[in-house]
Design a protein around this motif. Structure first.
Motif, PDB file in Angstrom:
ATOM      1  N   ALA A  19      24.094 -20.934  11.909  1.00 56.46           N
ATOM      2  CA  ALA A  19      24.928 -22.128  12.070  1.00 56.46           C
ATOM      3  C   ALA A  19      26.387 -21.764  11.867  1.00 56.46           C
ATOM      4  O   ALA A  19      26.737 -20.957  11.000  1.00 56.46           O
ATOM      5  CB  ALA A  19      24.500 -23.201  11.076  1.00 56.46           C
ATOM      6  N   HIS A  20      27.234 -22.376  12.666  1.00 58.05           N
ATOM      7  CA  HIS A  20      28.614 -21.939  12.759  1.00 58.05           C
ATOM      8  C   HIS A  20      29.449 -23.195  12.964  1.00 58.05           C
ATOM      9  O   HIS A  20      29.353 -23.846  14.010  1.00 58.05           O
ATOM     10  CB  HIS A  20      28.666 -20.993  13.969  1.00 58.05           C
ATOM     11  N   LEU A  21      30.203 -23.564  11.934  1.00 57.56           N
ATOM     12  CA  LEU A  21      31.005 -24.790  12.005  1.00 57.56           C
ATOM     13  C   LEU A  21      32.227 -24.543  12.884  1.00 57.56           C
ATOM     14  O   LEU A  21      33.101 -23.754  12.531  1.00 57.56           O
ATOM     15  CB  LEU A  21      31.422 -25.215  10.597  1.00 57.56           C
ATOM     16  N   SER A  42      44.096 -19.585  18.560  1.00 58.92           N
ATOM     17  CA  SER A  42      42.959 -19.154  19.363  1.00 58.92           C
ATOM     18  C   SER A  42      41.683 -19.174  18.523  1.00 58.92           C
ATOM     19  O   SER A  42      41.686 -18.751  17.376  1.00 58.92           O
ATOM     20  CB  SER A  42      43.273 -17.751  19.875  1.00 58.92           C
ATOM     21  N   GLY A  43      40.622 -19.718  19.083  1.00 55.00           N
ATOM     22  CA  GLY A  43      39.339 -19.745  18.388  1.00 55.00           C
ATOM     23  C   GLY A  43      39.165 -20.883  17.404  1.00 55.00           C
ATOM     24  O   GLY A  43      38.158 -20.956  16.701  1.00 55.00           O
ATOM     25  N   CYS A  44      40.131 -21.795  17.345  1.00 55.81           N
ATOM     26  CA  CYS A  44      40.058 -22.842  16.313  1.00 55.81           C
ATOM     27  C   CYS A  44      39.114 -23.966  16.686  1.00 55.81           C
ATOM     28  O   CYS A  44      38.708 -24.747  15.831  1.00 55.81           O
ATOM     29  CB  CYS A  44      41.447 -23.391  15.992  1.00 55.81           C
ATOM     30  N   GLY A  45      38.754 -24.093  17.935  1.00 58.61           N
ATOM     31  CA  GLY A  45      37.828 -25.158  18.311  1.00 58.61           C
ATOM     32  C   GLY A  45      38.373 -26.117  19.363  1.00 58.61           C
ATOM     33  O   GLY A  45      37.786 -27.167  19.606  1.00 58.61           O
ATOM     34  N   LYS A  46      39.460 -25.741  20.045  1.00 59.50           N
ATOM     35  CA  LYS A  46      40.057 -26.622  21.038  1.00 59.50           C
ATOM     36  C   LYS A  46      39.119 -26.855  22.226  1.00 59.50           C
ATOM     37  O   LYS A  46      38.912 -27.993  22.640  1.00 59.50           O
ATOM     38  CB  LYS A  46      41.383 -26.024  21.551  1.00 59.50           C
ATOM     39  N   SER A  47      38.573 -25.776  22.746  1.00 55.51           N
ATOM     40  CA  SER A  47      37.656 -25.919  23.894  1.00 55.51           C
ATOM     41  C   SER A  47      36.445 -26.739  23.503  1.00 55.51           C
ATOM     42  O   SER A  47      35.914 -27.491  24.322  1.00 55.51           O
ATOM     43  CB  SER A  47      37.161 -24.551  24.374  1.00 55.51           C
ATOM     44  N   THR A  48      36.022 -26.570  22.270  1.00 56.92           N
ATOM     45  CA  THR A  48      34.866 -27.327  21.797  1.00 56.92           C
ATOM     46  C   THR A  48      35.176 -28.826  21.836  1.00 56.92           C
ATOM     47  O   THR A  48      34.358 -29.616  22.301  1.00 56.92           O
ATOM     48  CB  THR A  48      34.490 -26.877  20.369  1.00 56.92           C
ATOM     49  N   VAL A  49      36.363 -29.191  21.385  1.00 61.33           N
ATOM     50  CA  VAL A  49      36.755 -30.606  21.429  1.00 61.33           C
ATOM     51  C   VAL A  49      36.766 -31.095  22.877  1.00 61.33           C
ATOM     52  O   VAL A  49      36.263 -32.184  23.195  1.00 61.33           O
ATOM     53  CB  VAL A  49      38.136 -30.820  20.773  1.00 61.33           C
TER      54      VAL A  49
HETATM   55  P1  ADP Z   1      39.417 -22.375  21.122  1.00 64.22           P
HETATM   56  O1  ADP Z   1      39.216 -23.141  22.375  1.00 64.22           O
HETATM   57  O2  ADP Z   1      40.355 -23.044  20.182  1.00 64.22           O
HETATM   58  O3  ADP Z   1      39.787 -20.953  21.339  1.00 64.22           O
HETATM   59  P2  ADP Z   1      36.537 -22.656  20.877  1.00 64.22           P
HETATM   60  O4  ADP Z   1      36.280 -24.112  20.838  1.00 64.22           O
HETATM   61  O5  ADP Z   1      36.274 -21.937  22.131  1.00 64.22           O
HETATM   62  O6  ADP Z   1      37.999 -22.361  20.342  1.00 64.22           O
HETATM   63  O7  ADP Z   1      35.645 -21.957  19.747  1.00 64.22           O
HETATM   64  C1  ADP Z   1      35.609 -22.384  18.401  1.00 64.22           C
HETATM   65  C2  ADP Z   1      34.647 -21.517  17.619  1.00 64.22           C
HETATM   66  O8  ADP Z   1      33.321 -21.779  18.032  1.00 64.22           O
HETATM   67  C3  ADP Z   1      34.876 -20.046  17.825  1.00 64.22           C
HETATM   68  O9  ADP Z   1      34.605 -19.408  16.614  1.00 64.22           O
HETATM   69  C4  ADP Z   1      33.844 -19.655  18.868  1.00 64.22           C
HETATM   70  O10 ADP Z   1      33.457 -18.319  18.724  1.00 64.22           O
HETATM   71  C5  ADP Z   1      32.715 -20.605  18.569  1.00 64.22           C
HETATM   72  N1  ADP Z   1      31.963 -20.994  19.775  1.00 64.22           N
HETATM   73  C6  ADP Z   1      32.481 -21.501  20.906  1.00 64.22           C
HETATM   74  N2  ADP Z   1      31.522 -21.794  21.792  1.00 64.22           N
HETATM   75  C7  ADP Z   1      30.350 -21.455  21.224  1.00 64.22           C
HETATM   76  C8  ADP Z   1      28.979 -21.507  21.614  1.00 64.22           C
HETATM   77  N3  ADP Z   1      28.641 -22.003  22.800  1.00 64.22           N
HETATM   78  N4  ADP Z   1      28.057 -21.066  20.738  1.00 64.22           N
HETATM   79  C9  ADP Z   1      28.409 -20.603  19.550  1.00 64.22           C
HETATM   80  N5  ADP Z   1      29.662 -20.519  19.087  1.00 64.22           N
HETATM   81  C10 ADP Z   1      30.633 -20.934  19.915  1.00 64.22           C
END
Ligand code: ADP
Ligand code: ADP
Length: 227
Positions: A19-21, A42-49
């Protein structure tokens, strides 16, 4: 009444030991027609949002609500996406690439072609309808991707580092282009960037995320210069 409401949104990738917050606590309200930048390291979670907004990811807790009593929202039809890479299909012409979202949701072909042609003209690609992606420069390919994101008249445009792959001059042109498109269409746009200058230069509002796992540090309006 906001068009987008995120309240204490939390997103975890994976389960158990893996699990990875990714997003710990994001809250924002966006009115219809705003141009919002999401900025953070970079990597903070922007794409996730962004993926949560697109309906591509669920979330563990918190509230995600898009649309309101005046504007109903269907993530299958009402989202237009722009990525860092144009991701055009190289076996399709420019026009047929732009048409793809309209085909996927089954819009009438004739009207869609008309609209695709208008959009290509709007992004400065009139005359390139029958060319193939390899015949276009990087900036032109990204213009084509912007037209594609608009062809089905989505209510929400989501853009993930849309200018990240462009050279500095093209990037500046495309930033102005995005602002112009937003002024013309008055669509709600949320775009991701790690460039603070771009975030503040382009948006009506800026959301600042902290380093991973992302928390919303600030959310503030920006005074746009008058056109
Ligand atoms: P950003 O867009 O700010 O660079 P992301 O939203 O892509 O950040 O990623 C946030 C975190 O979640 C990073 O640590 C990334 O490695 C992790 N992550 C992103 N997508 C996935 C996924 N599909 N499965 C597991 N971890 C992910
Ligand atoms: P939901 O959030 O709706 O349950 P996700 O899209 O997050 O669905 O996918 C479920 C799980 O699959 C995630 O927790 C993640 O670990 C994994 N996953 C999804 N996309 C990727 C990816 N691109 N790379 C690696 N793992 C992924």
């Amino acid at each position: 009444e906001p068009f987008i409401t995120l309240k204490n949104v939390r997103k975890v990738y994976g389960r158990g030991r893996t699990a990875h917050l990714a997003v710990s606590d994001v809250t924002m309200e966006v009115a219809e027609g705003e141009l919002v930048s999401l900025v953070g390291p970079s990597g903070c979670g922007k794409s996730t949002v962004l993926k949560i907004l697109a309906g591509l990811h669920g979330h563990e807790s918190g509230i995600v609500q898009i649309g309101n009593s005046t504007t109903r929202f269907d993530p299958g039809r009402d989202v237009g996406m722009i990525f860092q890479q144009a991701l055009l299909l190289k076996w399709r012409t420019v026009l047929d690439n732009v048409l793809l979202p309209a085909e996927i949701i089954g819009l009438p072909r004739r009207a869609s072609r008309e609209r695709a042609r208008d959009l290509l003209a709007m992004v400065g690609l009139a005359g390139y309808e029958d060319k193939y992606p390899q015949q276009l420069s990087g900036g032109m390919q990204q213009r084509c991707a912007i037209a594609r994101a608009l062809v089905h008249d989505p209510k929400l445009i989501l853009a993930d580092e849309p200018f990240g792959a462009l050279d500095a001059i093209t990037r500046e042109q495309m930033q102005l282009e995005l602002q112009r498109i937003w002024r013309q269409s008055r669509k709600t746009i949320v775009f991701v960037t790690h460039d603070i200058g771009e975030a503040i230069f382009l948006g009506t509002h800026c959301a600042v995320l902290t380093a991973r796992p992302a928390r919303m540090a600030e959310f503030f309006p920006i005074e746009l210069p008058q056109p």
